[in-house]
Design a protein around this motif. Structure first.
Motif, PDB file in Angstrom:
ATOM      1  N   ALA A 253      21.166 -12.406  28.575  1.00 48.49           N
ATOM      2  CA  ALA A 253      22.054 -11.716  27.636  1.00 48.49           C
ATOM      3  C   ALA A 253      21.510 -10.329  27.332  1.00 48.49           C
ATOM      4  O   ALA A 253      20.301 -10.089  27.380  1.00 48.49           O
ATOM      5  N   LEU A 254      22.430  -9.409  27.021  1.00 51.80           N
ATOM      6  CA  LEU A 254      22.078  -8.049  26.619  1.00 51.80           C
ATOM      7  C   LEU A 254      22.462  -7.853  25.158  1.00 51.80           C
ATOM      8  O   LEU A 254      23.622  -8.035  24.786  1.00 51.80           O
ATOM      9  N   LEU A 255      21.498  -7.498  24.337  1.00 48.75           N
ATOM     10  CA  LEU A 255      21.757  -7.165  22.939  1.00 48.75           C
ATOM     11  C   LEU A 255      21.827  -5.650  22.837  1.00 48.75           C
ATOM     12  O   LEU A 255      20.852  -4.957  23.116  1.00 48.75           O
ATOM     13  N   CYS A 256      22.990  -5.132  22.445  1.00 48.60           N
ATOM     14  CA  CYS A 256      23.238  -3.693  22.460  1.00 48.60           C
ATOM     15  C   CYS A 256      23.591  -3.198  21.062  1.00 48.60           C
ATOM     16  O   CYS A 256      24.407  -3.813  20.365  1.00 48.60           O
ATOM     17  N   SER A 257      23.008  -2.071  20.685  1.00 51.29           N
ATOM     18  CA  SER A 257      23.277  -1.470  19.379  1.00 51.29           C
ATOM     19  C   SER A 257      23.507   0.019  19.549  1.00 51.29           C
ATOM     20  O   SER A 257      22.844   0.674  20.354  1.00 51.29           O
ATOM     21  N   GLY A 258      24.437   0.556  18.784  1.00 53.63           N
ATOM     22  CA  GLY A 258      24.691   1.997  18.794  1.00 53.63           C
ATOM     23  C   GLY A 258      23.940   2.729  17.706  1.00 53.63           C
ATOM     24  O   GLY A 258      24.095   3.938  17.546  1.00 53.63           O
ATOM     25  N   ILE A 259      23.116   2.006  16.959  1.00 57.30           N
ATOM     26  CA  ILE A 259      22.377   2.645  15.869  1.00 57.30           C
ATOM     27  C   ILE A 259      20.872   2.458  16.037  1.00 57.30           C
ATOM     28  O   ILE A 259      20.108   2.582  15.095  1.00 57.30           O
ATOM     29  N   GLY A 260      20.467   2.155  17.280  1.00 53.74           N
ATOM     30  CA  GLY A 260      19.049   2.116  17.587  1.00 53.74           C
ATOM     31  C   GLY A 260      18.329   0.895  17.061  1.00 53.74           C
ATOM     32  O   GLY A 260      18.905   0.052  16.389  1.00 53.74           O
ATOM     33  N   PRO A 261      17.029   0.785  17.384  1.00 50.83           N
ATOM     34  CA  PRO A 261      16.257  -0.402  16.999  1.00 50.83           C
ATOM     35  C   PRO A 261      16.121  -0.576  15.501  1.00 50.83           C
ATOM     36  O   PRO A 261      15.985  -1.689  15.012  1.00 50.83           O
ATOM     37  N   SER A 262      16.164   0.532  14.748  1.00 54.25           N
ATOM     38  CA  SER A 262      16.084   0.390  13.296  1.00 54.25           C
ATOM     39  C   SER A 262      17.267  -0.390  12.760  1.00 54.25           C
ATOM     40  O   SER A 262      17.170  -1.124  11.784  1.00 54.25           O
ATOM     41  N   GLY A 263      18.419  -0.253  13.430  1.00 53.40           N
ATOM     42  CA  GLY A 263      19.600  -1.006  13.029  1.00 53.40           C
ATOM     43  C   GLY A 263      19.422  -2.495  13.207  1.00 53.40           C
ATOM     44  O   GLY A 263      19.944  -3.298  12.444  1.00 53.40           O
ATOM     45  N   LEU A 264      18.647  -2.885  14.227  1.00 56.82           N
ATOM     46  CA  LEU A 264      18.382  -4.299  14.434  1.00 56.82           C
ATOM     47  C   LEU A 264      17.563  -4.863  13.279  1.00 56.82           C
ATOM     48  O   LEU A 264      17.764  -5.979  12.830  1.00 56.82           O
TER      49      LEU A 264
END
Length: 391
Positions: A253-264
């Motif tokens: 699986a791919l975990l994708c965010s548009g707000i960078g790792p800080s968003g995670l």
């Protein structure tokens, strides 16, 4: 209704499943020897059952008929000690059913879904009755079996109450219903085909089509696969979905965010630990250090694409029908226990592995120690695949 503990809210289908599996390769336009099984299913129901078996009770909003299939589904729900107030019943309701066909390897080859009941009876008015349950919830999951009107009403209700929304696409056809609710969604969990369908719907174009898998691409690296998925992923993120989890079957699986790792890190920020499984939290925390994947170089712009790849684990395939639902259920149970997103995705992959190895949609029981061990293997093999500005 008496005051209840805060718990995740799941809205969608409870379905009576008919599984037909061939014992030899099928022949076109004729019957094939095999076995037929009946089991309890439905995306929302499967996810809620997985949550329960990982230690988190949820509140399910759905509809069942006063028929044999409905009685079986409801009786199992009651026997598990779960609340039934959110499940509408009526003499004029026919319980939703799905017939799935599997080949000799346990892979889904075709299916027919008769789930109009969910669209017709899980209405905005029915959902609105449970506002007091949604208000303290750590999150809400909606599956795309809901009508567009019910999807929008659910997402608006959650957003107005500051409750994160998880959108589960269900199928290629129904995933297109994301078009009116994308701006409300915190998480979405499409597979490759649903991803392209959602991107086409959101962009009002037909520019994305499934990747053609020739022999070279069957052995392609995860980097080259991501390169082909990336444009569609960006469409979803730019339309407001904060986290896109693309499920890739044996490729993980791919975990994708548009707000960078800080968003995670900030996911579900400000919420407390809800009625989740403390045992799961403790076991996973020991095996999965929280700071392992923090990126040291944040971008000045907030518009950045951050992608992590979580590999699948080797498994002996019994049937794949419930794997995706258990992946999502594992993630939700973990988030509710207080684990972060990256730890939770690793738990989801481990929960999916256990589901693949059985012939029911959800394993009869989860061995938490085995799940935690598998989670550690996934988490420590995960890696940052991409981290660059989207501008």
């Amino acid at each position: 209704m008496e005051k209840l503990k805060a718990m995740p809210v799941i809205i969608g289908g409870m379905v009576f499943d008919i599984h037909a599996t061939t014992s030899i390769p099928s022949t076109f336009k004729t019957t094939t020897p095999g076995k037929i099984e009946f089991m309890l299913g439905g995306v929302a129901r499967n996810i809620a059952e997985c949550l329960l078996k990982l230690g988190t009770k949820s509140f399910l909003i759905s509809a069942l008929g006063c028929d044999l299939a409905g009685d079986l589904l409801l009786e199992q729900w009651k026997s598990a000690g779960l609340l039934t107030e959110g499940i509408q019943r009526g003499l004029d309701i026919t319980t939703a059913s799905v017939c799935n066909m599997f080949d000799v390897n346990g892979d889904l080859t075709a299916g027919v879904a008769s789930v109009e009941t969910i669209e017709r009876y899980v209405t905005p008015k029915w959902i609105q009755q449970f506002k007091t349950i949604v208000y303290p919830a750590p999150l809400m999951l909606v599956d795309a079996n809901l009508s567009p009107e019910a999807l929008e009403a659910s997402c608006k209700l959650a957003t107005n109450l500051d409750v994160p929304v998880w959108f589960e696409p269900v199928s290629v056809a129904k995933s297109k219903r994301v078009s009116t609710v994308a701006k409300y969604i915190t998480f979405a969990s499409p597979n490759e085909h649903e991803l392209f369908s959602m991107a086409n719907s959101l962009s009002h174009e037909n520019r994305f089509s499934p990747i053609r898998r020739d022999q070279d691409k069957m052995n392609a690296s995860i980097e080259s696969l991501f390169k082909e998925l990336k444009p569609a992923i960006i469409v979803l993120l730019e339309k407001g979905i904060k986290f896109v989890l693309v499920t890739l079957g044996p490729d993980g699986a791919l975990l994708c965010s548009g707000i960078g790792p800080s968003g995670l890190k900030m996911c579900l920020a400000g919420t407390q630990v809800f009625d989740g499984n403390r045992e799961l939290f403790d076991m996973v925390s020991v095996r999965c250090p929280t700071n392992q994947y923090l990126c040291p170089k944040p971008y000045k712009t907030s518009s950045q694409l951050f992608v992590m790849h979580f590999p699948a684990l080797p498994a002996t395939v019994g049937r794949v029908s419930g794997a995706g639902d258990c992946l999502v259920g594992g993630i939700l149970a973990s988030l509710c226990s207080g684990l972060n997103v990256m730890q939770s995705v690793a738990v989801g992959v481990a929960a999916a592995k256990a589901a693949i190895e059985v012939e029911t949609n959800v394993p009869y029981k989860y061995d938490l120690s085995a799940v935690a061990d598998d989670t550690g293997r996934v988490y420590n093999a995960a890696r940052v695949l991409f981290h660059k500005s989207m501008l």
